[in-house]
Structure formats: C-alpha cells, structure tokens
Design a protein around this motif. Structure first.
Motif, PDB file in Angstrom:
ATOM      1  N   PRO A 301       0.823  -1.210   0.000  1.00 20.72           N
ATOM      2  CA  PRO A 301       0.000   0.000   0.000  1.00 20.72           C
ATOM      3  C   PRO A 301       0.859   1.263   0.000  1.00 20.72           C
ATOM      4  N   PHE A 302       0.207   2.381  -0.247  1.00 22.02           N
ATOM      5  CA  PHE A 302       0.876   3.680  -0.321  1.00 22.02           C
ATOM      6  C   PHE A 302       1.747   3.926   0.907  1.00 22.02           C
ATOM      7  N   GLU A 303       1.221   3.640   2.101  1.00 27.88           N
ATOM      8  CA  GLU A 303       1.909   3.971   3.347  1.00 27.88           C
ATOM      9  C   GLU A 303       3.220   3.200   3.529  1.00 27.88           C
ATOM     10  N   ASN A 304       3.307   2.024   2.939  1.00 24.67           N
ATOM     11  CA  ASN A 304       4.488   1.177   3.127  1.00 24.67           C
ATOM     12  C   ASN A 304       5.556   1.390   2.051  1.00 24.67           C
ATOM     13  N   ARG A 305       5.305   2.311   1.140  1.00 22.01           N
ATOM     14  CA  ARG A 305       6.246   2.561   0.046  1.00 22.01           C
ATOM     15  C   ARG A 305       7.023   3.853   0.297  1.00 22.01           C
ATOM     16  N   HIS A 306       8.240   3.885  -0.246  1.00 22.25           N
ATOM     17  CA  HIS A 306       9.080   5.069  -0.094  1.00 22.25           C
ATOM     18  C   HIS A 306       9.951   5.221  -1.334  1.00 22.25           C
ATOM     19  N   ASN A 307      10.410   6.426  -1.574  1.00 21.12           N
ATOM     20  CA  ASN A 307      11.407   6.746  -2.596  1.00 21.12           C
ATOM     21  C   ASN A 307      10.806   6.844  -4.006  1.00 21.12           C
ATOM     22  N   ILE A 308      11.626   7.352  -4.905  1.00 18.32           N
ATOM     23  CA  ILE A 308      11.242   7.653  -6.289  1.00 18.32           C
ATOM     24  C   ILE A 308      12.068   6.760  -7.204  1.00 18.32           C
ATOM     25  N   LEU A 309      11.451   6.241  -8.259  1.00 15.92           N
ATOM     26  CA  LEU A 309      12.116   5.245  -9.115  1.00 15.92           C
ATOM     27  C   LEU A 309      12.154   5.697 -10.573  1.00 15.92           C
ATOM     28  N   PHE A 310      13.304   5.450 -11.204  1.00 19.75           N
ATOM     29  CA  PHE A 310      13.416   5.454 -12.665  1.00 19.75           C
ATOM     30  C   PHE A 310      13.916   4.073 -13.073  1.00 19.75           C
ATOM     31  N   GLU A 378      10.065  -6.580  -7.062  1.00 14.02           N
ATOM     32  CA  GLU A 378      10.407  -6.076  -5.726  1.00 14.02           C
ATOM     33  C   GLU A 378      10.717  -4.583  -5.778  1.00 14.02           C
ATOM     34  N   LEU A 379      11.378  -4.173  -6.852  1.00 15.26           N
ATOM     35  CA  LEU A 379      11.736  -2.768  -7.024  1.00 15.26           C
ATOM     36  C   LEU A 379      10.484  -1.902  -7.125  1.00 15.26           C
ATOM     37  N   PHE A 380       9.520  -2.337  -7.924  1.00 17.54           N
ATOM     38  CA  PHE A 380       8.283  -1.583  -8.096  1.00 17.54           C
ATOM     39  C   PHE A 380       7.404  -1.658  -6.849  1.00 17.54           C
ATOM     40  N   ASP A 381       7.542  -2.704  -6.073  1.00 20.63           N
ATOM     41  CA  ASP A 381       6.696  -2.878  -4.892  1.00 20.63           C
ATOM     42  C   ASP A 381       7.087  -1.947  -3.748  1.00 20.63           C
ATOM     43  N   ARG A 382       8.357  -1.572  -3.660  1.00 22.88           N
ATOM     44  CA  ARG A 382       8.785  -0.761  -2.512  1.00 22.88           C
ATOM     45  C   ARG A 382       8.896   0.725  -2.811  1.00 22.88           C
TER      46      ARG A 382
END
Length: 486
Positions: A301-310, A378-382
C-alpha cells in the motif's frame, strides 16, 4: 525442433512404444543404422522425434569395434537401411551439404519460417524496444512459426544471457553479424517465408545486401518494423539542446528516413501517429503494432512505500533516457530538497551500456544507482513514485506502460503523456520538459497525496489493460504476418 532422427548415443523412447515397435531391428546387428531405422518407424507410428540441443553427453566414437571395423559395418547397414526404408527416404532432401539446413528438420512437419533481424539478440533486460521485439518473437512462435533471430551487431552473449529469454524452438544466430549476412542468406536460399527487419537503420544498412541477394529471399519483400519514426525525436532534441537547425524541412527529413522502406511490402509502426507519418513519407501498406503487457500490480500500500524510481535502459550517453536523468538530477531533484524529507531517495535502475559513465549521477546524495535487475517486481513494490522525465523521444514509451502494469503511479513529461494518450490527473501526472518547477511540484504532490496515488494507480492499470492487451497484440501480429505470407 522436430527431426527425422536422433542418435542412440543418447535417445530416450517411451517403453510402451519401444515394445510395440519391437525394439531395434535385428537385421542391423551388431550396430549402425538401427537407431535411424527405429526413428523412422516411430515417425510412421505417428509420433515425434524431438532434438534438444541443451542435452549434452560425451560419446567415445568407434569405441566398440574401432574405426576400421565400424566403417565396414556402416557401409553394409546403410544399404540395408536404404532398402528397408526406401518409401521414407525418397521424400527427404538429397544428400548434399547445401541441403543441410533444410534437411535438419522433419520435412512433413516443417512450419513456415521467419527471419527476424535486430540490432542484437533482443534480451528483455536491454529495454529500448528489445522487450517488444522479444514479445513479437514469442508471439510468432505461439502462432506456429519457426523463427530465426539474426543480430546485425557483433555482441558477446553467454549462454546464461540467453537462457530463458526465448521460446525453446527459436533459433538464435550467435556467431554471425552484418559482415557475414550475405553468406548466411546464400546458405539458406529458399528457406524463409518472410523476412522481418526491426528498426529502420538496420534496413538501411542491409538494403544493398538484400537487393543483391533478392533471388534468395521471399519474393514479396521484407517487413520493416520501424520501432520508432525518428524524425520528430531528432528535431525535438535539436530544439531542447539548442543545436544548429537542419537545412532541410520536416517532410524532407521524414522521406530521407523512410526512403529505404519503399523496398518493403509492409511498414509497421508502434502508434497510429507514427503510421500517419509513414504514410506522409509515401509508405502505402502501413500497420500498427504496439506493446503487450498484462497488469500485475505489486501489493504494497501507499503507506508502506518510499522513494522515487526510474527504471529504463541507458545504452549511450546523450540518448533519451540518459538525457532525461541528467535533467532530472540537475534541475528537478534540487527543487525537491526543500519539500521532501532527506531520507527520500531517487533510484536509477536498468541496463547500463558499458561506455556510459554513471558517476555524474552519484554526486547527489539522494541518488542510488542499482543497475540491471532480473525480476523488477520487488523494485516496483517498494517505491512510491515512478518518474519518466523524457525530453525527446519517439514511438511509445514502454517504461510508462511497464510501470503502470506494476501498479506504480507516475509523473511523466507532457511529451510522453501525449504519446501514450493518457488522461492527466486520472491516469498519469504530467509536466512540461522545460519546466523543472512544475515537474518537481507534480512529484511532491503524488508523493504526499495517498488518494491521488490510488486514483492514478487504478486508472493506469485500466489503461494498460485497454491499450496493451496481449490478445489484441497477437491478433494484430497474426493478421500482419498472414497478409505478408499470402
């Protein structure tokens, strides 16, 4: 592949079938051609002989009776085999080295064949259109075609690189490139039913050889899969980087780019917009083939995710992905310093070319460089936000579709928003490529607003299901190939 024969040096047969056929014919005792005879009888019983090149054994040749005695047995049993299986042999290729390519497959079950030409063997980890090429090869195989993949550029590929990226029946040409293409075509005269060429620059480079070898190739001419119409991207790059303007018009550039396509029976583009550009350049038979993707949203969920990805491939410095990262790190990321906590990082992941210097990005304390990854789930999940800050590009951005398929909401440039045709605020957030303040504001908004995040996630997942249906992709590809082989 299906073949007529596999050597009994290592041959596996179902016990019930072997008993039903009575095993080896004793007329070949003590040895030689008993396995060939058995394989023919298996084929006549309606079964298949399948060769698997990944199975390797060590066999001591002539280990039983020595070379001299073995050759005498071979000559005698060849006559026996030819007499007993005359009805089968008379339908096979004549015994000549130039018939080896045709003779290596079971003649009755031979499928129609496609020669697929690309820059390099299209591994999925390479990004940059190679995922789409890989998908096309997979779908061609699923449709029943025998595909040979020929890379134009010389690249070192290990077996580990290739393992698992292609269906097992696809033939990968790992020891040839542009320099040996003419010889390759002559060796396979009459073998292919269709030649599919990925990327316009490959057709342009190969065109003299294709013209010279046209008598060896399918009469209808090749298919050009443009992957991208490059003229708009080139002009946008010139504008963005303030480079000298070209001395010719847009239409003249477009016609120069696609002049080689007049040789083709069909031109493929990834978008309807590119299709119109191809027709504008004088191409008559044009079809659209986009991307295929199944939505597979990661669960966090939104609350458990952090950081910005490219997440995208960086093959060369100055290429669209590299340029977009330079702009984001130098112009956008500093604007986020005052609005996002210092522990929020920007992750750069994906294939990196061997000549690309990534240290230019590592000087910023927020940047983490991951490089290539196997399974990106895993990368997209976090991560919480995906960014695609592309300033110049053509075709259709696979990375936007890919991020959406994993359920990761994103901020993109208006250029990419227009290319995918997604709605602002419900499927994606967009900002101009020349407005770093607006792009930073959109990233901050999405990073903080959980309700907006859910809206964009659901909207983009629905958009992927609508725009990237594997069933529609296969149907479109099937229609293209069938029309070209008719």
């Amino acid at each position: 592949r299906d073949v007529d024969y596999c050597s009994a040096a290592f041959l596996m047969v179902r016990t019930a079938l072997l008993r039903r056929l009575g095993g080896y014919d004793p007329r070949y005792m003590p040895a030689y051609f008993e396995d060939a005879d058995l394989c023919v009888r298996i084929l006549k019983a309606g079964k298949r002989i399948v060769y698997d090149p990944s199975v390797v054994i060590e066999h001591l040749e002539f280990g039983s009776s020595g070379a001299a005695g073995s050759h005498a047995l071979i000559r005698g049993n060849l006559k026996t085999f030819a007499r007993l299986q005359q009805d089968f042999l008379r339908h096979q290729q004549p015994a000549h080295i130039r018939n080896a390519v045709l003779g290596r497959e079971h003649r009755v079950s031979q499928r129609r064949k496609i020669l697929f030409i690309e820059d390099r063997l299209p591994l999925r980890r390479l990004g940059s259109g190679y995922v789409r090429s890989n998908d096309i090869i997979r779908e061609m195989t699923a449709l029943g075609y025998q595909v040979t993949v020929f890379p134009v550029l010389a690249r070192d590929q290990t077996s580990i690189d290739l393992f698992g990226d292609f269906p097992e029946t696809v033939e990968l040409i790992v020891d040839r490139n542009f320099s040996s293409f003419a010889d390759f075509i002559q060796e396979r005269v009459g073998y292919y039913d269709l030649v599919w060429i990925g990327r316009t620059h490959n057709l342009e480079r190969l065109l003299p050889l294709l013209n010279e070898s046209s008598r060896y190739l399918p009469a209808g001419g090749p298919v050009l899969d443009t992957e991208v119409i490059a003229t708009p991207r080139t002009l946008e790059r010139i504008r963005i980087l303030d480079l000298p303007a070209p001395e010719i018009s847009f239409d003249e550039m477009l016609q120069q780019e696609l002049d080689c396509a007049r040789f083709c029976q069909k031109v493929i583009t990834v978008t309807a917009h590119d299709a119109e550009l191809a027709r504008r350049a004088g191409c008559v038979s044009v079809s659209v083939l986009g991307h295929e993707l199944n939505p597979q949203p990661t669960p966090a969920p939104f609350e458990n995710r952090h950081n910005i990805l490219f997440f995208g491939a960086i093959h060369d410095e100055g290429a669209p992905n590299h340029d977009s990262l330079v702009w984001f790190v130098e112009s956008v990321l500093p604007l986020l310093d005052s609005v996002l906590p210092p522990e929020v990082h920007f992750t750069i992941a994906g294939f990196v070319g061997p000549n690309v210097d990534m240290t230019v990005f590592s000087t910023n304390s927020r940047v983490e460089i991951v490089g290539p990854v196997g399974d990106p789930r895993e990368l997209f999940d976090r991560h919480r936000v995906f960014v695609a800050p592309t300033r110049f590009a053509g075709g259709i951005p696979f990375k936007v579709h890919e991020a959406a398929s994993y359920g990761l909401p994103q901020v993109v440039t208006t250029l990419l928003q227009e290319q995918v045709g997604w709605a602002e605020g419900s499927e994606v957030l967009a900002a101009p490529a020349d407005d770093p303040q607006a792009f930073a504001a959109a990233v901050e908004r999405l990073y903080r607003d959980g309700e907006l995040w859910k809206t964009l996630r659901n909207g983009a997942l629905a958009a992927v299901e609508r725009d990237c249906s594997p069933a529609d992709f296969r149907q479109a590809l099937s229609g293209i190939v069938q029309s070209c082989m008719a």
